[in-house]
Design an enzyme around this catalytic site. Structure first.
Site, PDB file in Angstrom:
ATOM      1  N   ASN A   1       1.432  40.387  15.059  1.00  0.00           N
ATOM      2  CA  ASN A   1       0.307  41.524  15.731  1.00  0.00           C
ATOM      3  C   ASN A   1      -0.397  42.020  14.598  1.00  0.00           C
ATOM      4  OD1 ASN A   1      -0.770  43.871  16.769  1.00  0.00           O
ATOM      5  ND2 ASN A   1       1.173  45.202  16.329  1.00  0.00           N
ATOM      6  N   TRP A   2      -1.821  41.481  14.777  1.00  0.00           N
ATOM      7  CA  TRP A   2      -2.689  41.847  13.650  1.00  0.00           C
ATOM      8  C   TRP A   2      -3.225  43.317  13.333  1.00  0.00           C
ATOM      9  CZ3 TRP A   2      -6.920  37.524  13.777  1.00  0.00           C
ATOM     10  CH2 TRP A   2      -6.399  36.261  13.496  1.00  0.00           C
ATOM     11  N   LYS A   3      -2.710  44.117  14.510  1.00  0.00           N
ATOM     12  CA  LYS A   3      -3.202  45.527  14.513  1.00  0.00           C
ATOM     13  C   LYS A   3      -4.791  45.642  14.490  1.00  0.00           C
ATOM     14  CE  LYS A   3       1.056  46.886  12.680  1.00  0.00           C
ATOM     15  NZ  LYS A   3       2.260  48.089  12.478  1.00  0.00           N
TER      16      LYS A   3
ATOM     17  N   HIS B   1       3.265  49.529  22.366  1.00  0.00           N
ATOM     18  CA  HIS B   1       3.531  49.502  20.880  1.00  0.00           C
ATOM     19  C   HIS B   1       3.651  50.948  20.462  1.00  0.00           C
ATOM     20  CE1 HIS B   1       3.119  49.081  16.588  1.00  0.00           C
ATOM     21  NE2 HIS B   1       3.207  47.763  16.671  1.00  0.00           N
TER      22      HIS B   1
ATOM     23  N   GLU C   1       2.467  52.669  18.261  1.00  0.00           N
ATOM     24  CA  GLU C   1       1.275  53.042  17.627  1.00  0.00           C
ATOM     25  C   GLU C   1       0.600  53.644  18.834  1.00  0.00           C
ATOM     26  OE1 GLU C   1       0.105  49.916  14.943  1.00  0.00           O
ATOM     27  OE2 GLU C   1       1.928  50.375  13.708  1.00  0.00           O
TER      28      GLU C   1
ATOM     29  N   GLU D   1      11.584  47.443  18.549  1.00  0.00           N
ATOM     30  CA  GLU D   1      10.972  47.909  17.525  1.00  0.00           C
ATOM     31  C   GLU D   1      11.248  49.329  16.983  1.00  0.00           C
ATOM     32  OE1 GLU D   1       7.300  45.446  16.525  1.00  0.00           O
ATOM     33  OE2 GLU D   1       6.770  46.997  17.578  1.00  0.00           O
TER      34      GLU D   1
ATOM     35  N   GLY E   1       6.079  48.963   9.623  1.00  0.00           N
ATOM     36  CA  GLY E   1       5.230  49.174   8.630  1.00  0.00           C
ATOM     37  C   GLY E   1       5.711  49.839   7.379  1.00  0.00           C
TER      38      GLY E   1
ATOM     39  N   SER F   1       8.936  45.503  10.108  1.00  0.00           N
ATOM     40  CA  SER F   1       9.128  44.895   8.723  1.00  0.00           C
ATOM     41  C   SER F   1       9.773  43.765   8.564  1.00  0.00           C
ATOM     42  CB  SER F   1       9.692  45.756   7.799  1.00  0.00           C
ATOM     43  OG  SER F   1       8.881  47.210   7.594  1.00  0.00           O
TER      44      SER F   1
HETATM   45  C1  PEP Z   1       4.422  45.790  14.540  1.00  0.00           C
HETATM   46  O1  PEP Z   1       3.348  46.083  14.201  1.00  0.00           O
HETATM   47  O2  PEP Z   1       4.610  45.369  15.718  1.00  0.00           O
HETATM   48  C2  PEP Z   1       5.279  45.598  13.180  1.00  0.00           C
HETATM   49  C3  PEP Z   1       6.608  45.223  13.533  1.00  0.00           C
HETATM   50  O3  PEP Z   1       4.721  45.932  12.029  1.00  0.00           O
HETATM   51  P1  PEP Z   1       5.643  45.463  10.753  1.00  0.00           P
HETATM   52  O4  PEP Z   1       5.823  44.123  10.875  1.00  0.00           O
HETATM   53  O5  PEP Z   1       4.380  45.439   9.602  1.00  0.00           O
HETATM   54  O6  PEP Z   1       6.523  46.490  10.438  1.00  0.00           O
END
Ligand code: PEP
Length: 247
Positions: free
Chosen positions: A9-11, A94, A96, A165, A171, A209
């Site tokens: 997931n590049w966000k 997600h 976010e 998640e 993050g 993470s």
């Molecule tokens: C994500 O954005 O779905 C995610 C898991 O981010 P990260 O791996 O940076 O925690």
């Protein structure tokens, strides 16, 4: 045994130059992996990434879609538009988006439905906040989030990917322990089994993470079928290492 799925997931990261370096680096280092790999890129880069991924086994993914089919929804992107660029996976719900765009369980369920109607696989994210975990509400929260998607999608639920998640692990550098992750995955597995006799084919992937150092242990858990990877998906060596540990 089903193939594991590793989705990056590049966000809101990337540039034309950086994407080219990243994708070419992955393609050069990856060979033909024994797992499924997908890149969920910002929509403006779909055309570029479709070109870069052409002829490879890596699938293209998006990070969101509109719940509506077409019309006066300024700034939104429809499932049909994503489909035109060969998008195979679309993240929905997600944390976010739930947090910053106030997406509700019902909206996430409608988006999953729209993705399925457009021939894409929704990657449905569920997860509890730190406060919810500390209040002992993890199970209740993730089950409520998943129930909305099951309810709206009926037997099509067997076509989705579920991503657990924990919000507190995204993050932040804090990963759920393998025991914490496996425990929630098992709960989600049970819920899916109660809803569908095809539940065995639904991948439940972990995100939060995940990195080159912890991916092998997480992916070795019986109910962890892959990873949704944010930060580490932007680094060629780290993402390749996670892919290798899934294959
Ligand atoms: C994500 O954005 O779905 C995610 C898991 O981010 P990260 O791996 O940076 O925690």
């Amino acid at each position: 045994m089903k193939k594991k799925l590793i989705a990056g997931n590049w966000k809101m990261n990337g540039s034309l130059a950086a994407n080219e370096t990243l994708v070419n680096g992955l393609l050069a280092g990856m060979g033909v992996p024994a797992c499924q790999v997908a890149l969920c890129v910002p929509s403006v880069y779909l055309a570029q990434c479709q070109g870069l991924l052409a002829g490879s086994t890596m699938a293209l993914g998006a990070q969101d879609l509109s719940q509506y089919e077409i019309g006066a929804f300024t700034g939104e992107i429809s499932g049909a538009m994503l489909q035109e660029f060969g998008v195979r996976y679309c993240i929905v719900g997600h944390s976010e988006r739930r947090q910053y765009h106030f997406e509700t369980d019902a909206l996430v369920a409608a988006k999953a439905q729209r993705a399925l109607a457009c021939g894409m696989t929704p990657v449905v994210c569920v997860g509890e906040t730190l406060a919810e975990r500390e209040a002992g509400r993890t199970e209740e929260v993730v089950k409520r989030q998943l129930a909305a998607v099951i309810h709206a999608n009926g037997h099509c639920i067997s076509e989705v990917v579920v991503a657990y998640e924990p919000v507190w692990a995204i993050g932040t550098g804090k990963t759920a322990s393998v025991e914490q992750a496996q425990q929630v995955h098992a709960v989600l597995r049970q819920q899916l089994q109660a809803a569908s006799n095809q539940a065995g084919r639904i991948p439940i992937i972990y995100g939060g993470s995940m990195n080159a150092a912890n991916s092998a242990d997480l992916l070795a858990q019986p109910d962890i079928d892959g990873g949704l990877v944010g930060g580490a998906a932007l680094k060629v060596a780290d993402f390749l290492s996670i892919i290798a540990s899934a294959c």
